[in-house]
Design a protein around this motif. Structure first.
Motif, PDB file in Angstrom:
ATOM      1  N   GLN A 151       0.967  -1.137   0.133  1.00  0.00           N
ATOM      2  CA  GLN A 151      -0.048  -0.200   0.130  1.00  0.00           C
ATOM      3  C   GLN A 151       0.835   1.016   0.088  1.00  0.00           C
ATOM      4  N   LYS A 152       0.176   2.197  -0.576  1.00  0.00           N
ATOM      5  CA  LYS A 152       1.019   3.615  -0.521  1.00  0.00           C
ATOM      6  C   LYS A 152      -0.003   4.668  -0.089  1.00  0.00           C
ATOM      7  N   ASP A 153       0.704   5.564   0.800  1.00  0.00           N
ATOM      8  CA  ASP A 153       0.219   6.743   1.272  1.00  0.00           C
ATOM      9  C   ASP A 153       1.257   7.542   0.935  1.00  0.00           C
ATOM     10  N   ASP A 154       2.060   8.465   1.987  1.00  0.00           N
ATOM     11  CA  ASP A 154       3.248   9.149   1.542  1.00  0.00           C
ATOM     12  C   ASP A 154       4.604   8.164   1.552  1.00  0.00           C
ATOM     13  N   ASP A 155       4.634   6.977   2.337  1.00  0.00           N
ATOM     14  CA  ASP A 155       5.520   5.886   2.036  1.00  0.00           C
ATOM     15  C   ASP A 155       4.758   4.737   1.695  1.00  0.00           C
TER      16      ASP A 155
ATOM     17  N   ALA B  53      11.068   3.539  -1.063  1.00  0.00           N
ATOM     18  CA  ALA B  53      10.819   2.819  -2.320  1.00  0.00           C
ATOM     19  C   ALA B  53      10.809   1.507  -2.250  1.00  0.00           C
ATOM     20  N   VAL B  54      10.142   0.703  -3.178  1.00  0.00           N
ATOM     21  CA  VAL B  54      10.008  -0.502  -3.205  1.00  0.00           C
ATOM     22  C   VAL B  54      10.377  -1.240  -4.552  1.00  0.00           C
ATOM     23  N   ILE B  55      11.160  -2.223  -4.584  1.00  0.00           N
ATOM     24  CA  ILE B  55      11.446  -3.054  -5.858  1.00  0.00           C
ATOM     25  C   ILE B  55      10.764  -4.397  -5.990  1.00  0.00           C
ATOM     26  N   ILE B  56       9.915  -4.597  -6.810  1.00  0.00           N
ATOM     27  CA  ILE B  56       9.147  -5.996  -7.108  1.00  0.00           C
ATOM     28  C   ILE B  56      10.309  -6.783  -7.903  1.00  0.00           C
ATOM     29  N   ALA B  57      10.621  -7.974  -7.497  1.00  0.00           N
ATOM     30  CA  ALA B  57      11.424  -8.962  -8.144  1.00  0.00           C
ATOM     31  C   ALA B  57      10.826 -10.087  -7.806  1.00  0.00           C
TER      32      ALA B  57
ATOM     33  N   THR C 247       2.342 -11.694  -9.351  1.00  0.00           N
ATOM     34  CA  THR C 247       2.063  -9.904  -9.434  1.00  0.00           C
ATOM     35  C   THR C 247       0.720  -9.607  -8.666  1.00  0.00           C
ATOM     36  N   GLU C 248       0.147 -10.622  -8.158  1.00  0.00           N
ATOM     37  CA  GLU C 248      -1.180 -10.507  -7.580  1.00  0.00           C
ATOM     38  C   GLU C 248      -1.247  -9.476  -6.488  1.00  0.00           C
ATOM     39  N   PHE C 249      -0.223  -9.726  -5.695  1.00  0.00           N
ATOM     40  CA  PHE C 249       0.019  -8.964  -4.151  1.00  0.00           C
ATOM     41  C   PHE C 249       0.039  -7.040  -4.797  1.00  0.00           C
ATOM     42  N   ALA C 250       0.252  -6.965  -5.955  1.00  0.00           N
ATOM     43  CA  ALA C 250       0.738  -5.668  -6.282  1.00  0.00           C
ATOM     44  C   ALA C 250      -0.253  -5.044  -7.443  1.00  0.00           C
ATOM     45  N   LYS C 251      -1.194  -5.826  -7.658  1.00  0.00           N
ATOM     46  CA  LYS C 251      -2.260  -5.369  -8.912  1.00  0.00           C
ATOM     47  C   LYS C 251      -2.893  -3.919  -8.620  1.00  0.00           C
ATOM     48  N   ASP C 252      -3.173  -3.346  -7.486  1.00  0.00           N
ATOM     49  CA  ASP C 252      -3.545  -2.128  -7.138  1.00  0.00           C
ATOM     50  C   ASP C 252      -2.693  -0.923  -7.592  1.00  0.00           C
ATOM     51  N   LEU C 253      -1.493  -1.446  -7.763  1.00  0.00           N
ATOM     52  CA  LEU C 253      -0.489  -0.398  -7.736  1.00  0.00           C
ATOM     53  C   LEU C 253       0.318  -0.392  -9.252  1.00  0.00           C
ATOM     54  N   VAL C 254       0.155  -1.429  -9.848  1.00  0.00           N
ATOM     55  CA  VAL C 254       0.719  -1.622 -10.887  1.00  0.00           C
ATOM     56  C   VAL C 254      -0.169  -1.767 -12.153  1.00  0.00           C
TER      57      VAL C 254
ATOM     58  N   THR D 272       3.243   3.817 -10.389  1.00  0.00           N
ATOM     59  CA  THR D 272       3.194   4.355  -9.008  1.00  0.00           C
ATOM     60  C   THR D 272       4.645   4.936  -8.867  1.00  0.00           C
ATOM     61  N   PRO D 273       4.834   5.978  -8.681  1.00  0.00           N
ATOM     62  CA  PRO D 273       6.003   6.672  -8.278  1.00  0.00           C
ATOM     63  C   PRO D 273       6.695   6.201  -7.179  1.00  0.00           C
ATOM     64  N   GLY D 274       8.067   5.697  -7.122  1.00  0.00           N
ATOM     65  CA  GLY D 274       8.787   4.983  -6.139  1.00  0.00           C
ATOM     66  C   GLY D 274       8.703   3.195  -6.200  1.00  0.00           C
TER      67      GLY D 274
END
Length: 263
Positions: free
Chosen positions: A39-43, A58-62, A195-202, A221-223
């Protein structure tokens, strides 16, 4: 693995152990857990299966991708003992042997084309009554004398002793069970990106691969950056994933510097 810079040949397990040693040397913490949500708010807040949460600028998905499996008897038993999901990685091991490629799409044809340079014979097994590979890929294999295409072939089981020695399939036209004597089987029926866990941000394509900025590896999503087999890519290779990882790390570093400057 025979195509990673600096090694004539190395197993995936040994390469991962070297990665871990390098991280430990640089005092980086490794946490074994499953990410369920970002999830993302400010961070960013990264939540895991064990109930922990992590804050990050920042987060890197790999998270990679897993090969789709046939789910037939013998497949799991002989994985790494003749059953492979990467022709580019394992193809040279089967020099002068007979192999089967399961899947008549572009991945299957491209794998067969690569394998034809090494092996004595390649069988392509396709479930439907016609292959799905592009005309260009079909034209390439049309000239290969050591490639045979079998359609209406429903793979049913894999057999062997210590290593694979046969693949069985049902001829969907006649209902007859047939077998091929092979020493290698390459499963090329697609991938399942994690990628299911990140589907709302990517943003995802039809294969659920992450769409990213080619210059920065940043997602919509920036960051939030992504690298490797979870990304949209034609080739699923460790060496290419490593390059994207380096690019994503440098971009994340730049993002963090700018974010800290604003604070």
């Amino acid at each position: 693995i025979e195509n990673y810079p600096g090694f004539d040949k190395i197993s995936g397990l040994d390469l991962v152990e070297l990665y871990q040693k390098q991280l430990t040397f640089h005092n980086l913490e490794i946490t074994l857990d499953e990410v369920l949500d970002i999830q993302k708010d400010d961070d960013f807040t990264v939540k895991t299966k064990s109930g922990k949460s992590y804050q990050a600028t920042a987060v890197i998905i790999a998270s990679g991708a897993s090969s789709k499996t046939l789910n037939i008897p013998g497949e799991a038993e002989f994985e790494g003992k003749g059953v492979s999901y990467c022709a580019l990685c394992d193809g040279p091991i089967f020099k002068d042997k007979t192999v089967a490629v399961v899947g008549g799409g572009n991945n299957g044809f491209e794998s067969a084309s690569f394998l034809a340079n090494y092996v004595k014979k390649v069988y392509i097994l396709e479930y439907s009554d016609m292959v799905k590979a592009d005309a260009e890929n079909q034209d390439v294999l049309a000239a290969a004398k050591n490639v045979e295409i079998i359609v209406n072939a429903k793979t049913t089981k894999i057999e062997g002793k210590v290593f694979v020695n046969a693949i069985f399939y049902e001829d969907l036209k006649t209902g007859q069970e047939k077998s091929l004597e092979v020493q290698g089987i390459f499963v090329e029926i697609g991938y399942n990106p994690a990628t299911e866990f990140a589907k709302d941000l990517v943003e995802l394509n039809e294969k659920k691969e992450i769409i990213f900025d080619a210059k920065t590896l940043e997602t919509k999503t920036p960051g939030l950056f992504s690298a490797g087999d979870c990304n949209v890519s034609k080739y699923k290779q460790i060496v290419m994933a490593s390059g994207q990882g380096a690019g994503a790390a440098l971009s994340a570093y730049e993002y963090i510097k700018k974010a800290n400057h604003k604070k």
